[in-house]
Design an enzyme around this catalytic site. Structure first.
Site, PDB file in Angstrom:
ATOM      1  N   LYS A  27       0.860  -1.185   0.000  1.00  9.85           N
ATOM      2  CA  LYS A  27       0.000   0.000   0.000  1.00  9.85           C
ATOM      3  C   LYS A  27       0.893   1.231   0.000  1.00  9.85           C
ATOM      4  CE  LYS A  27      -3.522   2.342   2.730  1.00  9.85           C
ATOM      5  NZ  LYS A  27      -4.492   2.213   3.820  1.00  9.85           N
ATOM      6  N   LYS A  60      -2.347  -1.516  -3.706  1.00 11.11           N
ATOM      7  CA  LYS A  60      -3.181  -0.318  -3.623  1.00 11.11           C
ATOM      8  C   LYS A  60      -2.315   0.933  -3.709  1.00 11.11           C
ATOM      9  CE  LYS A  60      -5.952   2.085  -0.264  1.00 11.11           C
ATOM     10  NZ  LYS A  60      -6.344   2.177   1.098  1.00 11.11           N
TER      11      LYS A  60
HETATM   12  C1  PBG Z   1      -7.255   3.514   5.787  1.00  9.42           C
HETATM   13  C2  PBG Z   1      -7.621   3.324   4.368  1.00  9.42           C
HETATM   14  C3  PBG Z   1      -7.449   4.252   3.344  1.00  9.42           C
HETATM   15  C4  PBG Z   1      -8.042   3.706   2.231  1.00  9.42           C
HETATM   16  C5  PBG Z   1      -8.537   2.445   2.575  1.00  9.42           C
HETATM   17  N1  PBG Z   1      -8.261   2.219   3.913  1.00  9.42           N
HETATM   18  C6  PBG Z   1      -6.882   5.606   3.364  1.00  9.42           C
HETATM   19  C7  PBG Z   1      -5.537   5.852   3.857  1.00  9.42           C
HETATM   20  O1  PBG Z   1      -4.707   4.939   3.967  1.00  9.42           O
HETATM   21  O2  PBG Z   1      -5.279   7.012   4.172  1.00  9.42           O
HETATM   22  C8  PBG Z   1      -8.126   4.404   0.912  1.00  9.42           C
HETATM   23  C9  PBG Z   1      -9.187   3.954  -0.006  1.00  9.42           C
HETATM   24  C10 PBG Z   1      -9.518   4.890  -1.090  1.00  9.42           C
HETATM   25  O3  PBG Z   1      -8.900   5.964  -1.285  1.00  9.42           O
HETATM   26  O4  PBG Z   1     -10.468   4.568  -1.799  1.00  9.42           O
HETATM   27  N2  PBG Z   1      -6.242   2.784   6.319  1.00  9.42           N
END
Ligand code: PBG
Length: 322
Positions: free
Chosen positions: A190, A245
């Site tokens: 991520k 992601k």
């Molecule tokens: C939180 C999380 C995020 C997303 C999914 N879980 C945001 C982040 O890490 O700040 C993002 C999903 C999206 O932008 O659609 N841990």
């Protein structure tokens, strides 16, 4: 080369990938209300749903054949604290939403993020001590959060926090609590991305984060070998499925992960990606139907076994209509 492209039937016959409803995971936002369905300014086409409305819409998703829904809570700002204790409240919004879905819609899987950002007053995924996100102390809290979500009926536990060692610790905690059957879908690679803006607005964590970033735990977009090391660790620690992601900007990573590990591999078409496509389609600059199909087909071509997308329900409807 053009002979096989002449007619629809040969094009179908030679198609190497095909997007189907089984590939779709629908992320949905739940709030306390009072509105049944409230728009989010920066996130066209996406709504915060009350628990009863969410249950109805998940019912439709299940009827369309969508296998899995991911539920994200919009926490009342008054319940946010530095240590995010609300994450450990068995009666919190996400637990109530999961229990309501499991009771009403038996044939769909339910997934929950494990991370503290919907619950912390600073908007970070972990515990903040003297300006630093501390790893091991956070992991202990995440283990308790995972067990509480499993208690509520969550089928797929999805650590999205990017702390080190959390998958192994969560696996052990779930097993010890008697939840050997619950899957772990790890947000394994991520990235610290600019594409999460609309999501942070939807869950209300953007003002908490106040311009801060998550670069000390989420990955640097410059890196690719590092993603393979992240994924390898999560698999070793017991992840059943892995995720990359964001999605479209990171399809090279999806392909490398799939080729290297052959694991069930998912990608998240995140909020900023969806918002860009949605906005262009709504403005009439690109064709609505075709742009979503083409983008999701690209994930399949890159090797993804499934895609988390805010377009899941609309795309499933179109797939069904043929
Ligand atoms: C939180 C999380 C995020 C997303 C999914 N879980 C945001 C982040 O890490 O700040 C993002 C999903 C999206 O932008 O659609 N841990």
């Amino acid at each position: 080369m053009r002979r096989n492209r002449q007619t629809g039937w040969t094009r179908r016959l030679v198609a190497e990938t095909r997007l189907g409803v089984d590939d779709l995971i629908w992320p949905a936002f739940v709030h306390e209300g009072p509105e049944d369905r409230a728009a989010v300014g920066s996130f066209p086409g996406v709504y915060r749903l009350s628990v009863p409305r969410l249950v109805d819409e998940v019912g439709e998703a299940a009827a369309l054949g969508i296998p899995l829904v991911a539920v994200f809570p919009v926490t009342d700002p008054a319940l946010k604290t530095p240590d995010g204790e609300e994450a450990l409240n068995p009666e919190n919004l996400v637990c109530r939403a999961v229990a309501a879905i499991k009771a009403a819609v038996p044939d769909i899987g339910v997934m929950c993020d494990v991370a503290l950002d919907p619950f912390t007053s600073h908007g970070h995924d972990g515990l903040l001590r003297d300006g630093t996100i501390v790893n091991d102390e956070t992991v202990e809290v995440l283990c308790r959060q995972a067990v509480i979500q499993a208690d509520a009926g969550c089928d797929v536990i999805a650590p999205s926090d990017m702390m080190d060692g959390r998958v192994g610790a969560i696996r052990a905690a779930l097993d010890e609590a008697g939840y050997q059957d619950r899957r772990i879908l790890s947000y394994a690679a991520k990235y610290a991305s600019a594409l999460y803006g609309p999501f942070r607005d939807a869950v209300g964590s953007a003002p908490n984060l106040a311009g801060g970033d998550k670069k000390t735990y989420q990955m640097d977009p410059a890196n690719s070998d590092e993603a393979l090391r992240e994924v390898a660790l999560d698999i070793e620690e017991g992840a059943d499925m892995v995720m990359v992601k964001p999605g479209l900007f990171y399809l090279d990573i999806v392909r490398r992960v799939k080729d290297a590990f052959g694991m069930p591999t998912y990608a998240y078409q995140v909020s900023g990606e969806y918002a860009m496509l949605r906005a262009a389609a709504d403005a009439g600059w690109v064709d609505d139907d075709r742009i979503f199909f083409e983008s999701l087909t690209a994930f399949k071509r890159a090797g993804a076994d499934g895609i988390l997308t805010y377009a899941a329900v609309e795309v499933a409807r179109r797939l069904k209509a043929g």
